[in-house]
Design an enzyme around this catalytic site. Structure first.
Site, PDB file in Angstrom:
ATOM      1  N   ARG A   1      -3.100  -9.856   5.491  1.00  0.00           N
ATOM      2  CA  ARG A   1      -3.734  -9.846   4.295  1.00  0.00           C
ATOM      3  C   ARG A   1      -2.608  -9.467   3.081  1.00  0.00           C
ATOM      4  O   ARG A   1      -2.425  -8.434   3.233  1.00  0.00           O
ATOM      5  CB  ARG A   1      -5.022  -9.177   3.854  1.00  0.00           C
TER       6      ARG A   1
ATOM      7  N   LYS B   1       0.676  -1.255   0.088  1.00  0.00           N
ATOM      8  CA  LYS B   1      -0.068  -0.027   0.117  1.00  0.00           C
ATOM      9  C   LYS B   1       0.882   1.499  -0.040  1.00  0.00           C
ATOM     10  O   LYS B   1       2.129   1.122   0.139  1.00  0.00           O
ATOM     11  CB  LYS B   1      -1.011  -0.107   1.161  1.00  0.00           C
TER      12      LYS B   1
END
Length: 272
Positions: free
Chosen positions: A248, A214
Site C-alpha cells: 500500500r 512512514k
C-alpha cells in the site's frame, strides 16, 4: 481472490494498492486530494501508473490524529467512491474502522473494507463485512506497545482478529492480513515485523504491507516525509521477497517498477 470483479492471485505476485487520502490532515499528503477534482485527478494518475487497487481514506490515522464523526467521514468518502466507480474500472478499497462508514461505502460501491483495528474497534464491523460478502484487509493494532514476546504477541492478536472474522461468517478466502507497521509498535519493532513477515504465514492468509513514507523510514534515513521514496522502495522489495500480496503506497509508478524488477530477479529471467 475476487476484488471488484477482478481476480487477484494471493501468492506469486505483489500488487500495488494506491493511497487516496481525501482528508485535510493526513501525515504525508493531507489536503492535497480532498477536493473532488483533485481526488479524481490523482485516482486517474494512479490508475494510469499501474495501480491494481485504490484505497480511499476519509479520516487521518497518523499519530495523534483527531477522530471525526461517522457522518463527516461518510460525507468525505461516499461521493469519491461513487465518482470513481462511474469513471474508472479499478477496484476500490475503503479504509475505515467504523461499521456505519463501511455500510455507506459498500452501498456506494466499495469493493474491499480495510480495517486498521482488525475488527476490534467497532463490534458491528465483522457482521457488516460478512453480510456484504466483500473481502477485507484486517490490520494488527492495539492500544499499547507492552509486549511480552513481540512476534508471538502480534500473532496472538491477529489470531483473535481472525477468530472474530470467522465467528461473524467472513470466509478465510476473503481475508488479507496487515502487520500494522507504524501502529502500536516502537521503531525497532516496526523493523522487526517487516523483517519477519514470513512468520505470519502460519495463518495461510495473504499479506498487505503498508510502509509508505512512514516514520520507520524517516527515522532510519533521517529524512522528512517528502524524502522517503527510496526507503519505501526498500520495504517494497522486502515485501515482494517475502511473498506479500499487496503493498500500500503513495508513489505508484516507482513501486510498480521496483516490484517488476524484483520479481524478474526472483524468477531468474524466466517469463511468467
Amino acid at each position: 481472490m475476487l476484488i471488484g470483479g477482478k481476480e487477484f492471485q494471493t501468492k506469486g505476485h505483489t500488487y500495488v494498492c494506491g493511497i487516496l487520502n481525501v482528508t485535510p490532515d493526513s501525515f504525508s499528503d493531507g489536503g492535497k486530494w480532498n477536493r473532488m477534482d483533485q481526488a479524481l485527478y490523482h485516482a486517474e494518475e494512479m490508475a494510469a501508473q499501474g495501480a491494481d487497487l485504490i484505497d480511499i481514506g476519509g479520516e487521518s490515522t497518523r499519530p495523534g490524529y483527531q477522530k471525526i464523526s461517522d457522518e463527516e467521514e461518510i460525507a468525505r468518502v461516499v461521493p469519491v467512491i461513487e465518482a470513481l466507480k462511474a469513471r474508472f474500472d479499478i477496484p476500490l478499497s475503503l479504509d475505515t474502522y467504523k461499521s456505519k462508514v463501511a455500510l455507506a461505502g459498500i452501498a456506494a460501491g466499495a469493493d474491499l473494507i480495510n480495517d486498521i483495528w482488525g475488527l476490534k474497534y467497532d463490534p458491528d464491523m465483522a457482521r457488516v463485512i460478512a453480510q456484504s460478502g466483500l473481502p477485507c484487509c484486517l490490520m494488527h493494532n492495539r492500544t499499547n506497545t507492552e509486549y511480552e514476546s513481540f512476534l508471538q504477541d502480534v500473532a496472538a492478536d491477529l489470531a483473535e482478529t481472525i477468530h472474530l472474522a470467522e465467528q461473524a461468517g467472513i470466509a478465510d478466502d476473503k481475508i488479507i492480513l496487515d502487520p500494522g507497521v507504524g501502529f502500536a509498535k516502537t521503531y525497532e519493532q516496526n523493523l522487526e515485523i517487516i523483517n519477519s513477515l514470513e512468520e505470519l504465514g502460519v495463518f495461510g492468509l495473504p499479506i498487505l504491507l503498508g510502509c509508505s513514507r512512514k516514520s520507520v523510514v524517516g527515522l532510519t534515513l533521517g529524512v522528512g516525509v517528502d524524502e522517503r521514496l527510496e526507503g519505501t522502495l526498500a520495504t517494497t522489495v522486502v515485501g515482494v521477497m517475502k511473498g506479500c500480496m499487496f503493498v500500500r503506497v503513495h508513489d505508484v509508478l516507482a513501486n510498480k517498477r521496483a516490484i517488476e524488477m524484483t520479481e524478474a530477479i526472483l524468477r531468474g529471467g524466466r517469463k511468467q
